[in-house]
Design an enzyme around this catalytic site. Structure first.
Site, PDB file in Angstrom:
ATOM      1  N   ARG A 190       0.840  -1.217   0.000  1.00 52.21           N
ATOM      2  CA  ARG A 190       0.000   0.000   0.000  1.00 52.21           C
ATOM      3  C   ARG A 190       0.871   1.262   0.000  1.00 52.21           C
ATOM      4  O   ARG A 190       0.448   2.334  -0.417  1.00 52.21           O
ATOM      5  CB  ARG A 190      -0.985  -0.025   1.181  1.00 52.21           C
ATOM      6  N   TYR A 211     -16.039  13.882 -16.871  1.00 54.02           N
ATOM      7  CA  TYR A 211     -16.315  12.456 -16.799  1.00 54.02           C
ATOM      8  C   TYR A 211     -17.469  12.267 -15.809  1.00 54.02           C
ATOM      9  O   TYR A 211     -17.470  12.854 -14.729  1.00 54.02           O
ATOM     10  CB  TYR A 211     -15.052  11.742 -16.323  1.00 54.02           C
ATOM     11  N   ASP A 229      -7.426  16.556 -15.466  1.00 56.92           N
ATOM     12  CA  ASP A 229      -7.563  15.159 -15.901  1.00 56.92           C
ATOM     13  C   ASP A 229      -7.056  15.100 -17.344  1.00 56.92           C
ATOM     14  O   ASP A 229      -7.655  15.664 -18.259  1.00 56.92           O
ATOM     15  CB  ASP A 229      -9.034  14.739 -15.789  1.00 56.92           C
ATOM     16  N   LYS A 234      -7.471   3.704 -20.084  1.00 55.51           N
ATOM     17  CA  LYS A 234      -7.784   4.139 -21.436  1.00 55.51           C
ATOM     18  C   LYS A 234      -6.542   4.014 -22.328  1.00 55.51           C
ATOM     19  O   LYS A 234      -6.086   2.913 -22.572  1.00 55.51           O
ATOM     20  CB  LYS A 234      -8.341   5.564 -21.388  1.00 55.51           C
TER      21      LYS A 234
END
Ligand SMILES: *Cc1c(COP(=O)(O)O)cnc(C)c1O
Length: 400
Positions: A64, A117, A185, A210
């Protein structure tokens, strides 16, 4: 040595040779890392807290907080994005929510663009507001409105360029108050076409799902920062204590494989999209084409300045009503009807009833999303085959 070009960085940046000389990064499928002693653990923890995890310095304790496979990917993306540091996450929304939880607190104001988005919009409107953050959505191309909407408690300004789903372009390089985090973004452009940090943004978020992955086979995200301190805060607060949106090392391997071909894929996506945008703009079935590479696009001049090519995404409005639009999308054969984007295959979707179905009629209007608008993620098939599919779907819709 002179800075290498992006095509070279995409293949080599961040790579560390292992003891066997493997030419690809090994997958370290480990949740935890053995320490030699308590003193060793303390030393590693101090190094990680000073930012020496995920930056190739090799201090690992628990995945993590950092993992060697993820770290190789982080270094490669940082290099392409001209970032000081980068943190990869389990998904694009994991990156966006982590950036929000790290830098916003109750009482803060967030200013965001109207076209975003869909789930980013939902996160801001439905979730952040529950925790005492106020949010305003305004058109970022209206500079007076933008200036007048900033408040003394504005902590973050957030937008996409090109934006989803309408391909609106926002000028990234406007001057801003250094107290405010400017978050961009950059999923649609990718670091191959555009580097917002070089234009003054503080933080860039990506959905690696993407173009960077490029093969529609894995979810991932990334947050990159201009200031190393911001990346440390993201790793140690946002990821470690808040979202826990950690990327799996198996996915990091897939993204490392995908990113090597990002430059060639982007060139092919952009070349195909430019031809399809031209074709659509001469079609009698199409009312308007939104593609930043067309001179008719209001953001063309800015896109030309801030992007090296115009990308692989197009949205267009049909001369069809909603029923006919549905018939059109159902008639496509090669182009798949699906949400998501950026893979080698062409995908088409209908924002008003798919990705942005939860927008109210007012929100759709503010974002410029109409019922006859579709969005295509242009793949890298032969462009003539893609055009032939659009053509047959147009004629079968208008003939019935
Ligand atoms: C897909 C996407 C996201 C969300 O990414 P996931 O990987 O699906 O969580 C965020 N922003 C944009 C622009 C996207 O296209």
């Amino acid at each position: 040595m002179k800075t290498q070009s992006k095509s070279t960085q995409a293949i080599h940046a961040g790579f560390l040779r292992d003891q066997y000389g493997s030419v690809t990064a090994p997958i370290y499928r480990a949740s935890t890392f053995e320490v030699e002693s308590i003193d060793d653990l303390t030393k590693r923890a101090e190094k990680i807290m000073s930012g020496m995890s995920g930056s190739g310095d090799g201090y690992f304790l628990y995945t993590r907080l950092g993992n060697p496979t993820n770290s190789t990917l982080e270094n490669r993306i940082a290099s392409l994005e001209s970032a000081t540091d980068y943190v990869v996450t389990a998904s694009g929304l994991g990156a966006i929510s982590t950036a929000m939880w790290t830098f916003l607190k109750a009482g803060d104001h967030l200013l965001a663009d109207t076209a975003l988005y869909g789930d980013t919009h939902g996160l801001m409107l439905d979730i952040l507001t529950k925790f005492g953050v106020t949010v305003d959505f305004i058109d970022f191309n209206n500079f007076d409105l933008l200036r007048n909407s900033l408040k003394p408690n504005t902590a973050m300004v957030y937008f996409e360029s090109p934006c989803n789903p309408t391909l609106k372009i926002t000028n990234i390089a406007h001057k801003h108050n250094p107290e405010i985090k400017v978050v961009v973004d950059n999923t649609f452009a990718t670091p191959y076409l555009q580097n917002p940090l070089k234009l003054g943004a503080n933080i860039v978020v990506h959905s690696l799902t993407k173009y960077i992955g490029g093969h529609s086979d894995a979810l991932g995200g990334a947050i990159c920062t201009a200031d190393k301190k911001d990346a440390i805060k993201i790793r140690l607060e946002g990821i470690e204590k808040c979202t826990g949106a950690v990327m799996s090392p198996d996915n990091a391997f897939l993204f490392l494989r995908g990113i090597t071909t990002l430059p060639v894929r982007m060139m092919a996506h952009c070349a195909n999209a430019a031809k399809i945008a031209e074709y659509l703009s001469t079609s009698k079935y199409v009312k308007v084409v939104h593609y930043p590479g067309l001179k008719s696009h209001p953001g063309y001049e800015i896109a030309k300045k801030q992007m090296s090519l115009f990308g692989g995404m197009i949205s267009f409005e049909l001369n069809f009503n909603f029923e006919e639009t549905k018939k059109f999308v159902n008639s496509l054969k090669l182009i798949k009807l699906a949400v998501s984007l950026g893979g080698v295959e062409s995908l088409l979707e209908h924002p008003a009833s798919m990705t942005h179905a939860h927008f109210t009629p007012e929100e759709l209007k503010a974002a410029d999303i109409t019922p006859s608008q579709v969005r295509i993620s242009v793949g890298i098939e032969d462009v003539n085959d893609i055009i032939a599919d659009l053509e047959q779907a147009f004629s079968s819709t208008s003939n019935k």
